[in-house]
Design a protein around this motif. Structure first.
Motif, mmCIF file in Angstrom:
data_model
loop_
_atom_site.group_PDB
_atom_site.id
_atom_site.type_symbol
_atom_site.label_atom_id
_atom_site.label_comp_id
_atom_site.label_asym_id
_atom_site.label_seq_id
_atom_site.Cartn_x
_atom_site.Cartn_y
_atom_site.Cartn_z
ATOM 1 N N TYR A 162 -15.141 -0.448 -53.764
ATOM 2 C CA TYR A 162 -14.048 -0.310 -52.788
ATOM 3 C C TYR A 162 -12.713 -0.708 -53.425
ATOM 4 O O TYR A 162 -11.701 -0.017 -53.283
ATOM 5 C CB TYR A 162 -14.340 -1.179 -51.565
ATOM 6 C CG TYR A 162 -13.147 -1.396 -50.669
ATOM 7 C CD1 TYR A 162 -12.695 -0.384 -49.822
ATOM 8 C CD2 TYR A 162 -12.455 -2.611 -50.671
ATOM 9 C CE1 TYR A 162 -11.584 -0.582 -49.003
ATOM 10 C CE2 TYR A 162 -11.355 -2.820 -49.859
ATOM 11 C CZ TYR A 162 -10.928 -1.794 -49.025
ATOM 12 O OH TYR A 162 -9.835 -1.990 -48.218
ATOM 13 N N GLN A 163 -12.706 -1.827 -54.159
ATOM 14 C CA GLN A 163 -11.480 -2.292 -54.809
ATOM 15 C C GLN A 163 -10.989 -1.301 -55.865
ATOM 16 O O GLN A 163 -9.781 -1.131 -56.044
ATOM 17 C CB GLN A 163 -11.714 -3.669 -55.434
ATOM 18 C CG GLN A 163 -11.905 -4.769 -54.408
ATOM 19 C CD GLN A 163 -12.279 -6.102 -55.041
ATOM 20 O OE1 GLN A 163 -13.006 -6.138 -56.044
ATOM 21 N NE2 GLN A 163 -11.803 -7.195 -54.469
ATOM 22 N N MET A 164 -11.928 -0.643 -56.545
ATOM 23 C CA MET A 164 -11.540 0.350 -57.552
ATOM 24 C C MET A 164 -10.845 1.541 -56.899
ATOM 25 O O MET A 164 -9.871 2.080 -57.436
ATOM 26 C CB MET A 164 -12.777 0.800 -58.333
ATOM 27 C CG MET A 164 -13.363 -0.295 -59.229
ATOM 28 S SD MET A 164 -14.974 0.122 -59.921
ATOM 29 C CE MET A 164 -14.514 1.410 -61.092
ATOM 30 N N TYR A 165 -11.327 1.953 -55.727
ATOM 31 C CA TYR A 165 -10.645 3.014 -54.971
ATOM 32 C C TYR A 165 -9.218 2.587 -54.646
ATOM 33 O O TYR A 165 -8.276 3.392 -54.758
ATOM 34 C CB TYR A 165 -11.397 3.297 -53.664
ATOM 35 C CG TYR A 165 -12.491 4.342 -53.769
ATOM 36 C CD1 TYR A 165 -12.187 5.704 -53.652
ATOM 37 C CD2 TYR A 165 -13.817 3.984 -53.960
ATOM 38 C CE1 TYR A 165 -13.177 6.665 -53.726
ATOM 39 C CE2 TYR A 165 -14.821 4.931 -54.037
ATOM 40 C CZ TYR A 165 -14.492 6.275 -53.917
ATOM 41 O OH TYR A 165 -15.481 7.229 -53.989
ATOM 42 N N GLN A 166 -9.060 1.311 -54.232
ATOM 43 C CA GLN A 166 -7.738 0.815 -53.870
ATOM 44 C C GLN A 166 -6.813 0.787 -55.085
ATOM 45 O O GLN A 166 -5.646 1.181 -55.011
ATOM 46 C CB GLN A 166 -7.856 -0.602 -53.280
ATOM 47 C CG GLN A 166 -8.741 -0.715 -52.052
ATOM 48 C CD GLN A 166 -8.287 0.186 -50.924
ATOM 49 O OE1 GLN A 166 -7.152 0.087 -50.467
ATOM 50 N NE2 GLN A 166 -9.160 1.083 -50.507
ATOM 51 N N GLU A 167 -7.339 0.313 -56.207
ATOM 52 C CA GLU A 167 -6.530 0.210 -57.427
ATOM 53 C C GLU A 167 -6.049 1.571 -57.920
ATOM 54 O O GLU A 167 -4.933 1.694 -58.427
ATOM 55 C CB GLU A 167 -7.345 -0.476 -58.527
ATOM 56 C CG GLU A 167 -7.582 -1.971 -58.272
ATOM 57 C CD GLU A 167 -8.634 -2.558 -59.202
ATOM 58 O OE1 GLU A 167 -9.115 -1.838 -60.093
ATOM 59 O OE2 GLU A 167 -8.968 -3.752 -59.034
ATOM 60 N N LYS A 168 -6.900 2.576 -57.767
ATOM 61 C CA LYS A 168 -6.556 3.919 -58.214
ATOM 62 C C LYS A 168 -5.842 4.734 -57.133
ATOM 63 O O LYS A 168 -5.480 5.894 -57.370
ATOM 64 C CB LYS A 168 -7.825 4.676 -58.649
ATOM 65 C CG LYS A 168 -8.578 4.013 -59.793
ATOM 66 C CD LYS A 168 -7.780 4.016 -61.081
ATOM 67 C CE LYS A 168 -8.601 3.432 -62.225
ATOM 68 N NZ LYS A 168 -7.836 3.402 -63.487
ATOM 69 N N ALA A 219 -13.615 -6.062 -46.974
ATOM 70 C CA ALA A 219 -13.912 -4.710 -47.476
ATOM 71 C C ALA A 219 -14.793 -3.953 -46.498
ATOM 72 O O ALA A 219 -14.531 -2.785 -46.185
ATOM 73 C CB ALA A 219 -14.594 -4.804 -48.840
ATOM 74 N N ALA A 220 -15.828 -4.617 -45.981
ATOM 75 C CA ALA A 220 -16.744 -3.968 -45.036
ATOM 76 C C ALA A 220 -16.012 -3.552 -43.765
ATOM 77 O O ALA A 220 -16.247 -2.453 -43.232
ATOM 78 C CB ALA A 220 -17.902 -4.902 -44.701
ATOM 79 N N GLU A 221 -15.135 -4.417 -43.275
ATOM 80 C CA GLU A 221 -14.402 -4.095 -42.044
ATOM 81 C C GLU A 221 -13.466 -2.907 -42.246
ATOM 82 O O GLU A 221 -13.350 -2.039 -41.376
ATOM 83 C CB GLU A 221 -13.631 -5.334 -41.576
ATOM 84 C CG GLU A 221 -14.561 -6.419 -41.025
ATOM 85 C CD GLU A 221 -13.852 -7.729 -40.726
ATOM 86 O OE1 GLU A 221 -12.666 -7.872 -41.123
ATOM 87 O OE2 GLU A 221 -14.489 -8.612 -40.108
ATOM 88 N N GLU A 222 -12.809 -2.850 -43.398
ATOM 89 C CA GLU A 222 -11.926 -1.715 -43.681
ATOM 90 C C GLU A 222 -12.730 -0.427 -43.869
ATOM 91 O O GLU A 222 -12.354 0.640 -43.388
ATOM 92 C CB GLU A 222 -11.084 -2.002 -44.917
ATOM 93 C CG GLU A 222 -10.119 -0.880 -45.286
ATOM 94 C CD GLU A 222 -9.173 -0.489 -44.153
ATOM 95 O OE1 GLU A 222 -8.815 0.705 -44.078
ATOM 96 O OE2 GLU A 222 -8.815 -1.350 -43.329
ATOM 97 N N LEU A 223 -13.869 -0.536 -44.562
ATOM 98 C CA LEU A 223 -14.736 0.628 -44.765
ATOM 99 C C LEU A 223 -15.288 1.131 -43.437
ATOM 100 O O LEU A 223 -15.418 2.344 -43.222
ATOM 101 C CB LEU A 223 -15.876 0.271 -45.714
ATOM 102 C CG LEU A 223 -15.466 0.069 -47.174
ATOM 103 C CD1 LEU A 223 -16.557 -0.670 -47.947
ATOM 104 C CD2 LEU A 223 -15.161 1.409 -47.842
ATOM 105 N N ALA A 224 -15.600 0.202 -42.532
ATOM 106 C CA ALA A 224 -16.091 0.590 -41.200
ATOM 107 C C ALA A 224 -15.012 1.354 -40.434
ATOM 108 O O ALA A 224 -15.309 2.332 -39.730
ATOM 109 C CB ALA A 224 -16.528 -0.648 -40.424
ATOM 110 N N ASN A 225 -13.756 0.913 -40.577
ATOM 111 C CA ASN A 225 -12.649 1.615 -39.928
ATOM 112 C C ASN A 225 -12.525 3.045 -40.453
ATOM 113 O O ASN A 225 -12.338 3.991 -39.684
ATOM 114 C CB ASN A 225 -11.328 0.868 -40.159
ATOM 115 C CG ASN A 225 -11.241 -0.411 -39.345
ATOM 116 O OD1 ASN A 225 -11.866 -0.532 -38.299
ATOM 117 N ND2 ASN A 225 -10.468 -1.370 -39.829
ATOM 118 N N ILE A 226 -12.634 3.181 -41.765
ATOM 119 C CA ILE A 226 -12.532 4.512 -42.385
ATOM 120 C C ILE A 226 -13.679 5.402 -41.924
ATOM 121 O O ILE A 226 -13.494 6.585 -41.616
ATOM 122 C CB ILE A 226 -12.539 4.391 -43.928
ATOM 123 C CG1 ILE A 226 -11.293 3.641 -44.413
ATOM 124 C CG2 ILE A 226 -12.614 5.780 -44.576
ATOM 125 C CD1 ILE A 226 -11.342 3.249 -45.880
ATOM 126 N N ALA A 227 -14.877 4.829 -41.860
ATOM 127 C CA ALA A 227 -16.067 5.610 -41.493
ATOM 128 C C ALA A 227 -16.185 5.829 -39.990
ATOM 129 O O ALA A 227 -16.971 6.669 -39.540
ATOM 130 C CB ALA A 227 -17.319 4.916 -42.013
#
Length: 200
Positions: free
Chosen positions: A8-14, A49-57
């Motif tokens: 998840y952090q790698m997605y953010q960095e890029k 990270a999980a909470e943000e990923l849940a929002n996206i999904a």
């Protein structure tokens, strides 16, 4: 599961947008690995990270976690042997070799039922594991964050009682079972405690 926060952090960095499906898979992996944030291995970064990923999904973490753990703990069709070895690992501390299996469940009644089945099986499992001095099985209740630990082998239960500084209250009615409040992680909690006790 433990690498999903890093991904998840790698997605953010890029600065790359995460697809809805990918976000759901990464979120599910974090939930699984951290026992819905209850494991001592969980960090605030994992949770964020999980909470943000849940929002996206577009998913509800509690509903997803409940469905995941219920699906993962459907043991009715499995034999005691299949349950015992589905997540079993061997360890060595000094000259002592021991094995630890674990299952996690949200259902206390299911844990009690499995305890009876595995109590009858662990002695047989110990006989077939050559070179293993002690055997343990963790029946972990995710909701109340505790583990019912089945012990097998000479001195196994006594060593666990010493490792966690608790007295045998005899309430379980079985000499080989120890209730461990607050213990959910094999790697972070049980194995280090066993290692220290064996060294002592």
């Amino acid at each position: 599961g433990c690498t999903s926060t890093i991904i998840y952090q790698m997605y953010q960095e890029k600065d790359i947008k995460i697809a809805k499906e990918t976000a759901g898979i990464l979120c599910a992996a974090i939930i699984s690995d951290t026992l819905m944030f209850r494991s001592p291995t969980c960090t605030p970064i994992d949770r964020a990270a999980a909470e943000e990923l849940a929002n996206i999904a577009g998913i509800d973490i509690e509903i997803l976690a409940k469905n995941m753990f219920q699906a993962g703990s459907d043991f009715n069709r499995k034999t005691p042997e299949e349950i015992f070895y589905q997540d079993f690992k061997r360890f060595t501390a000094g000259k002592v070799s021991f094995g630890v299996g674990q299952i996690s469940s949200l259902n206390e009644q299911e844990i009690e039922s499995l305890k009876e089945r595995l109590l009858s099986y662990i002695t047989e499992a110990h006989k077939h594991q050559r070179g293993v001095d002690m055997m343990f099985f963790m029946l972990t209740n995710i909701l109340d964050e505790s583990t019912m630990l089945i012990c097998e082998g000479t001195g196994a239960k006594k060593m666990i009682l010493s490792a966690f500084h608790i007295e045998d209250d005899g309430k379980d009615g079985r000499s080989s079972v120890v209730k461990l409040p607050g213990v959910v992680s094999r790697k972070k909690q049980l194995i280090p405690a066993i290692g220290m006790a064996l060294q002592a």
